[in-house]
Motif scaffolding. Structure first.
Motif, PDB file in Angstrom:
ATOM      1  N   SER A 208     -10.415   3.170   4.174  1.00 43.96           N
ATOM      2  CA  SER A 208     -11.767   3.432   2.676  1.00 43.96           C
ATOM      3  C   SER A 208     -12.374   2.641   2.231  1.00 43.96           C
ATOM      4  CB  SER A 208     -11.671   5.529   2.069  1.00 43.96           C
ATOM      5  OG  SER A 208     -11.092   6.216   2.829  1.00 43.96           O
ATOM      6  N   ILE A 209     -11.789   1.994   1.522  1.00 45.25           N
ATOM      7  CA  ILE A 209     -11.458   1.117   0.198  1.00 45.25           C
ATOM      8  C   ILE A 209     -11.879  -0.009   1.659  1.00 45.25           C
ATOM      9  CG2 ILE A 209     -10.387  -0.909  -0.682  1.00 45.25           C
ATOM     10  CD1 ILE A 209      -8.356   1.208  -1.669  1.00 45.25           C
TER      11      ILE A 209
ATOM     12  N   MET B  77     -16.125  -1.678   0.987  1.00 47.36           N
ATOM     13  CA  MET B  77     -15.805  -2.895   0.733  1.00 47.36           C
ATOM     14  C   MET B  77     -16.747  -3.543   1.680  1.00 47.36           C
ATOM     15  SD  MET B  77     -12.849  -4.187  -0.764  1.00 47.36           S
ATOM     16  CE  MET B  77     -12.790  -5.920  -0.403  1.00 47.36           C
TER      17      MET B  77
ATOM     18  N   ALA C 264      -6.809   5.748   3.309  1.00 44.92           N
ATOM     19  CA  ALA C 264      -7.043   5.185   1.916  1.00 44.92           C
ATOM     20  C   ALA C 264      -7.716   4.238   2.026  1.00 44.92           C
ATOM     21  CB  ALA C 264      -5.640   5.381   0.605  1.00 44.92           C
ATOM     22  N   LEU C 265      -6.724   2.466   2.600  1.00 46.77           N
ATOM     23  CA  LEU C 265      -6.651   1.917   3.015  1.00 46.77           C
ATOM     24  C   LEU C 265      -8.190   1.484   4.007  1.00 46.77           C
ATOM     25  CD1 LEU C 265      -5.769  -1.107   3.065  1.00 46.77           C
ATOM     26  CD2 LEU C 265      -4.532  -1.132   4.701  1.00 46.77           C
TER      27      LEU C 265
END
Length: 151
Positions: free
Chosen positions: A64-65, A69, A61-62
């Motif tokens: 991917s974010i 960005m 999740a980290l």
């Protein structure tokens, strides 16, 4: 199926990441590349540090974010500006054109012929066969006024 159940989750992340990158090549949308990179990074760190399932999901999740960005910052695609403000506004391009009334036009209704199609119109007044000039557009209805004739 026994092969997949015995496979280390880190390898599943890496295989998934490669599949996502291949899918991006097949159907480019410029989004799967970021998720694929995040899956590859998650698989690499899961193999390197022997992480469990919950840390792997949090790391994915980290990553991917972060990948999205970074991708938005460096690959920000701007819409091409046009010198023609009415480029995709068909009805707006008609303003100022002279057309022929198909039926009588008054302030409530009427029809005009524009090229090979008929449009709703109001304004006028004009009788069928008269030439009118398009002065505006409201929704799909053309606003017209009778053309002045020089005599």
């Amino acid at each position: 199926m026994d092969f997949v159940s015995n496979l280390d989750p880190a390898w599943l992340w890496m295989i998934g990441g490669v599949l996502l990158l291949i899918m991006e090549l097949i159907a480019p949308g410029f989004f799967l590349v970021f998720i694929g990179a995040a899956a590859l990074a998650t698989g690499f760190f899961a193999a390197l540090f022997g992480l469990g399932l919950v840390p792997q999901l949090a790391l994915f999740a980290l990553y991917s974010i972060i990948a999205v960005m970074v991708g938005r910052k460096f690959y920000n695609v701007k819409a091409t500006e046009s010198t023609d403000p009415l480029l995709n506004d068909r009805s707006g391009r008609l303003i100022g054109k002279s057309v022929v009334a198909v039926s009588a036009i008054d302030e409530h209704s009427g029809r005009v012929r524009v090229a090979d199609s008929e449009w709703s119109a109001r304004g006028g007044p004009a009788e069928a066969g008269d030439r009118v000039r398009i002065t505006g557009v409201e929704g799909n209805c053309l606003i017209v006024e009778a053309e002045r004739r020089l005599s």
